[in-house]
Design an enzyme around this catalytic site. Structure first.
Site, mmCIF file in Angstrom:
data_model
loop_
_atom_site.group_PDB
_atom_site.id
_atom_site.type_symbol
_atom_site.label_atom_id
_atom_site.label_comp_id
_atom_site.label_asym_id
_atom_site.label_seq_id
_atom_site.Cartn_x
_atom_site.Cartn_y
_atom_site.Cartn_z
ATOM 1 N N LYS A 123 0.872 -1.183 0.000
ATOM 2 C CA LYS A 123 0.000 0.000 0.000
ATOM 3 C C LYS A 123 0.895 1.214 0.000
ATOM 4 C CE LYS A 123 -4.529 0.388 0.739
ATOM 5 N NZ LYS A 123 -5.462 -0.514 0.124
HETATM 6 N N1 GLU Z 1 -7.214 -0.452 -3.255
HETATM 7 C C1 GLU Z 1 -7.916 -1.682 -3.421
HETATM 8 C C2 GLU Z 1 -8.025 -2.463 -2.133
HETATM 9 O O1 GLU Z 1 -7.866 -1.925 -1.076
HETATM 10 C C3 GLU Z 1 -7.444 -2.513 -4.577
HETATM 11 C C4 GLU Z 1 -6.027 -2.925 -4.610
HETATM 12 C C5 GLU Z 1 -5.600 -3.542 -5.931
HETATM 13 O O2 GLU Z 1 -6.428 -3.719 -6.804
HETATM 14 O O3 GLU Z 1 -4.422 -3.820 -6.043
HETATM 15 O O4 GLU Z 1 -8.341 -3.621 -2.142
#
Ligand code: GLU
Length: 433
Positions: A123
């Site tokens: 993240k």
């Molecule tokens: N931001 C999204 C989540 O928290 C998607 C992450 C992604 O698709 O890599 O699941």
């Protein structure tokens, strides 16, 4: 308290200010240890998973439209990659911190593992209020941030995606900035792009779609009739609006929806198609005709069967958990229920289907997008929907089996599925060197 809430252009739209009793990292660590205690996992592996593999902190200077220079801080946290490249969103939000990115990257590891995807957790983001930037400034910020983290991302290393405050356009800029520096077009470096540059059909709707699928399965599991089910949805961004509209189409009675400005309540049901989502027209929910207006706090306590918090984290807290009237909560946002609230809700017999299962449709269709990109293919929307349905049902079955096998909550069951898969993979690979 938090600063003025921002609504996202991406996967979560903030509606109310969170109560910050515990940081995302504290919660993620506590949940890891809680899950590990119940499973027979090598303590050395647990200790490894208690820390990120690495965290990259970068300085992101950009020229504002007025010619001045502003300097922001950005992060990319890598948690665990035993199953494959790191994967997870990039958020633009004033409260992005190193610890928040680490905590959220841990959740991505579990989310990918619940779905059995060949990815690990990451993240990142920039501590900035995206509403304070013009489109051109946002583009410059994105390009410079991409350059700063370029050495640690890549289609086989770490694949970012949209999150709070970022959207498909942001991902197109990341893809372009990365590709220009690498001297070739590399769509697989990032997911959640517009389909015209290698994005997958159905990616934007996917987290909301998975929330709806899991809600439908939970309603059936508990022997309810979807036609007789009243649902309240907090947040009308891509997660909330897509979940609400699908459940509406499948027969549920959506009685309340909200956005950053507040919500509307109609016990006879809202026509979800006629309420513009955040992407269609920001902050328009309160302008719709409805018998009653509710605040975001009131929405959480309405007399409904199902509550879907699909906005931001930490909205269900020790303050309001005792007043929630829904029997079933399906977490659309990441981390909407604080630890204390989780305990209070469990004591009261309220069922909570956790985020790492419910909203995992986003990263699952990201996986489909990545497959399409690296194979230079393009799947139809119908195929994406079918494959997502299959993946969600298989994850649901794995989690349900753990629940029936004695896990006391659905969160415990989901963690048991995720952690045992990760621990088994660590065990098989062993420690290097
Ligand atoms: N931001 C999204 C989540 O928290 C998607 C992450 C992604 O698709 O890599 O699941």
């Amino acid at each position: 308290m938090a600063s003025e809430p921002t609504h996202s252009d991406g996967e979560e739209s903030a509606t109310i200010e969170p109560s910050d009793e515990e940081s995302a990292l504290q919660t993620a660590r506590r949940e890891l240890h809680h899950a590990a205690e119940r499973l027979d996992i090598d303590p050395a592996i647990v200790e490894q998973l208690n820390h990120p593999a690495s965290v990259h902190e970068v300085t992101v200077p950009i020229e504002r439209d007025d010619g001045t220079v502003e300097v922001y801080t950005g992060y990319r946290a890598h948690h665990d990659s035993v199953k494959g490249p790191f994967k997870g969103g990039l958020r633009y939000h004033p409260e992005v911190t190193r610890d928040e990115c680490v905590g959220l990257s841990m959740w991505m590891t579990w989310k990918c593992a619940v779905m059995d995807l060949p990815f690990g957790g990451a993240k990142g983001g920039v501590a900035v209020d995206p509403k304070s930037l013009s489109r051109a400034e946002k583009e410059r910020l994105t390009r410079r941030f991409t350059q700063e983290i370029r050495s640690v991302i890549g289609p086989t290393k770490d694949i970012p995606a949209p999150d709070m405050g970022t959207d498909p356009q942001t991902m197109a800029w990341v893809m372009d900035a990365y590709s220009m520096q690498e001297d070739e077009t590399i769509p697989g470096v990032v997911t959640g792009k517009p389909p015209v540059v290698g994005g997958s059909e159905g990616r934007e709707q996917a987290p909301g779609r998975s929330v709806a699928i899991v809600t439908r399965e939970a309603i059936e599991y508990y022997g309810r009739d979807i036609e007789e089910t009243d649902v309240a949805v907090q947040g009308y961004g891509s997660v909330g609006a897509n979940a609400a509209r699908l459940l509406d189409r499948w027969g549920a009675n959506i009685v309340a929806v909200s956005d950053v400005t507040g919500g509307i309540y109609d016990p006879d049901g809202i026509d979800t198609g006629s309420v513009p989502s955040h992407d269609e027209e920001p902050e328009a929910v309160l302008e719709q005709d409805a018998p009653l207006a509710v605040t975001n706090d009131e929405l959480l306590e309405l007399d409904v069967d199902v509550l879907i918090p699909a906005a931001i984290g930490n909205v269900l807290t020790e303050v309001n958990a005792g007043d929630v009237q829904a029997d079933l909560i399906v977490e659309g946002a990441n981390g909407p229920t604080t630890s204390t609230a989780q305990e209070l809700l469990a004591e009261r017999g309220v069922t909570v289907i956790p985020d790492i299962l419910a909203n995992a449709g986003g990263v699952t269709v990201s996986y489909f997008e990545w497959l399409q990109d690296i194979n230079r293919q393009s799947w139809s929307l119908e195929r994406v929907h079918e494959e997502l349905e299959t993946e969600m049902l298989s994850a649901w079955d794995a989690v349900r089996a753990e629940k029936e096998n004695g896990a006391s909550t659905w969160r415990d069951a989901a963690y048991a599925v995720a952690l045992s898969r990760i621990a088994e993979a660590h065990d098989a690979r062993g420690l290097w060197p």
